[in-house]
Design a protein around this motif. Structure first.
Motif, PDB file in Angstrom:
ATOM      1  N   ALA A   2       3.219  -4.103  -9.156  1.00  0.00           N
ATOM      2  CA  ALA A   2       2.748  -3.432  -7.944  1.00  0.00           C
ATOM      3  C   ALA A   2       1.515  -4.158  -7.405  1.00  0.00           C
ATOM      4  O   ALA A   2       0.936  -5.014  -8.069  1.00  0.00           O
ATOM      5  CB  ALA A   2       2.412  -1.978  -8.257  1.00  0.00           C
ATOM      6  N   THR A   3       1.104  -3.807  -6.203  1.00  0.00           N
ATOM      7  CA  THR A   3      -0.077  -4.443  -5.613  1.00  0.00           C
ATOM      8  C   THR A   3      -1.366  -3.717  -5.972  1.00  0.00           C
ATOM      9  O   THR A   3      -2.449  -4.207  -5.691  1.00  0.00           O
ATOM     10  CB  THR A   3       0.038  -4.502  -4.078  1.00  0.00           C
ATOM     11  N   ILE A   4      -1.254  -2.530  -6.579  1.00  0.00           N
ATOM     12  CA  ILE A   4      -2.435  -1.750  -6.948  1.00  0.00           C
ATOM     13  C   ILE A   4      -2.572  -1.718  -8.461  1.00  0.00           C
ATOM     14  O   ILE A   4      -1.646  -1.332  -9.175  1.00  0.00           O
ATOM     15  CB  ILE A   4      -2.352  -0.307  -6.405  1.00  0.00           C
ATOM     16  N   TYR A  47      -4.382  -8.403  -9.038  1.00  0.00           N
ATOM     17  CA  TYR A  47      -4.118  -7.339  -8.068  1.00  0.00           C
ATOM     18  C   TYR A  47      -4.960  -7.502  -6.810  1.00  0.00           C
ATOM     19  O   TYR A  47      -6.172  -7.703  -6.903  1.00  0.00           O
ATOM     20  CB  TYR A  47      -4.431  -5.967  -8.679  1.00  0.00           C
ATOM     21  N   PRO A  48      -4.350  -7.348  -5.637  1.00  0.00           N
ATOM     22  CA  PRO A  48      -5.140  -7.377  -4.403  1.00  0.00           C
ATOM     23  C   PRO A  48      -5.912  -6.076  -4.167  1.00  0.00           C
ATOM     24  O   PRO A  48      -6.920  -6.063  -3.465  1.00  0.00           O
ATOM     25  CB  PRO A  48      -4.104  -7.600  -3.307  1.00  0.00           C
ATOM     26  N   VAL A  49      -5.439  -4.982  -4.771  1.00  0.00           N
ATOM     27  CA  VAL A  49      -6.108  -3.682  -4.650  1.00  0.00           C
ATOM     28  C   VAL A  49      -6.428  -3.185  -6.055  1.00  0.00           C
ATOM     29  O   VAL A  49      -5.554  -3.151  -6.930  1.00  0.00           O
ATOM     30  CB  VAL A  49      -5.226  -2.650  -3.911  1.00  0.00           C
ATOM     31  N   LEU A  50      -7.683  -2.800  -6.252  1.00  0.00           N
ATOM     32  CA  LEU A  50      -8.145  -2.339  -7.560  1.00  0.00           C
ATOM     33  C   LEU A  50      -8.755  -0.951  -7.440  1.00  0.00           C
ATOM     34  O   LEU A  50      -9.626  -0.724  -6.598  1.00  0.00           O
ATOM     35  CB  LEU A  50      -9.207  -3.299  -8.110  1.00  0.00           C
ATOM     36  N   ALA A 175      -6.328   1.847   3.950  1.00  0.00           N
ATOM     37  CA  ALA A 175      -6.964   0.627   3.447  1.00  0.00           C
ATOM     38  C   ALA A 175      -6.180  -0.049   2.330  1.00  0.00           C
ATOM     39  O   ALA A 175      -6.309  -1.256   2.134  1.00  0.00           O
ATOM     40  CB  ALA A 175      -8.375   0.948   2.954  1.00  0.00           C
ATOM     41  N   VAL A 176      -5.381   0.713   1.598  1.00  0.00           N
ATOM     42  CA  VAL A 176      -4.742   0.129   0.414  1.00  0.00           C
ATOM     43  C   VAL A 176      -3.224   0.035   0.497  1.00  0.00           C
ATOM     44  O   VAL A 176      -2.600  -0.565  -0.370  1.00  0.00           O
ATOM     45  CB  VAL A 176      -5.145   0.879  -0.881  1.00  0.00           C
ATOM     46  N   LEU A 177      -2.626   0.626   1.502  1.00  0.00           N
ATOM     47  CA  LEU A 177      -1.156   0.566   1.593  1.00  0.00           C
ATOM     48  C   LEU A 177      -0.705  -0.337   2.711  1.00  0.00           C
ATOM     49  O   LEU A 177      -1.303  -0.540   3.683  1.00  0.00           O
ATOM     50  CB  LEU A 177      -0.584   1.965   1.793  1.00  0.00           C
TER      51      LEU A 177
END
Length: 177
Positions: A2-4, A47-50, A175-177
């Motif tokens: 996943a990206t998160i 991950y691009p989003v943490l 912001a995160v999706l």
């Protein structure tokens, strides 16, 4: 993958439980939470989003051996990020604290993570209003009187945790999706 990525440090297990609840509420768009004592720098940076979670110990410290924890945690993991470039990454923070018994440092450890990721170039999202909490000091408050992330008090306001997480995640979505 996943990206998160959800990463947490914990001393009593409460932050782990909250990280798992956040993961559950994200319903498949985030990978399973990773305890920083078992995570690698490479996993973190992938991950691009943490979403980063921490309790506050002692005098506003991150958990770790130096703060009296039994195990390595954020104190030790942050050392591995000393040269990391977080430019382009989006970070949201959640912190656990006890606003009554530790009123002088309520969720202050969130500020340590905030300062670290900002210094490394990340964009931090997910500030949270001060209203609804009673404490004397928190390093996690910004000049606009908002917290750097979501503060949760599992000792005194457990009944508000799920509602606060839901509202925070809704706020994070753009912001995160």
């Amino acid at each position: 993958m996943a990206t998160i990525g959800i990463f947490f440090g914990s001393d009593t297990g409460q932050t782990r439980k909250v990280a798992k609840l956040i993961h559950q509420k994200l319903d498949g768009i985030a990978d399973a939470p990773l305890d920083v004592r078992r995570a690698t720098r490479e996993q973190f940076l992938s991950y691009p989003v943490l979403l980063l979670g921490t309790p506050t110990l002692g005098d506003g410290e991150l958990p770790g051996v130096e703060a009296g924890s039994q195990y390595d945690s954020w104190q030790e993991f942050t050392n591995t990020l000393s040269e990391a470039d977080l430019t382009g990454k989006t970070v949201a923070l959640f912190g656990l604290g006890d606003q009554l018994n530790y009123s002088k440092n309520f969720v202050s450890a969130m500020r340590i993570l905030y300062d670290l990721v900002i210094a490394r170039g990340a964009c931090v999202v997910g500030n949270w209003p001060r209203e609804g909490y009673k404490f004397s000091f928190s390093a996690a408050l910004l000049e606009n009187n908002e917290f750097v992330g979501l503060p949760l008090d599992q000792e005194n306001q457990y009944d508000l945790t799920e509602e606060r997480i839901d509202s925070w995640l809704e706020k994070l979505k753009p912001a995160v999706l």
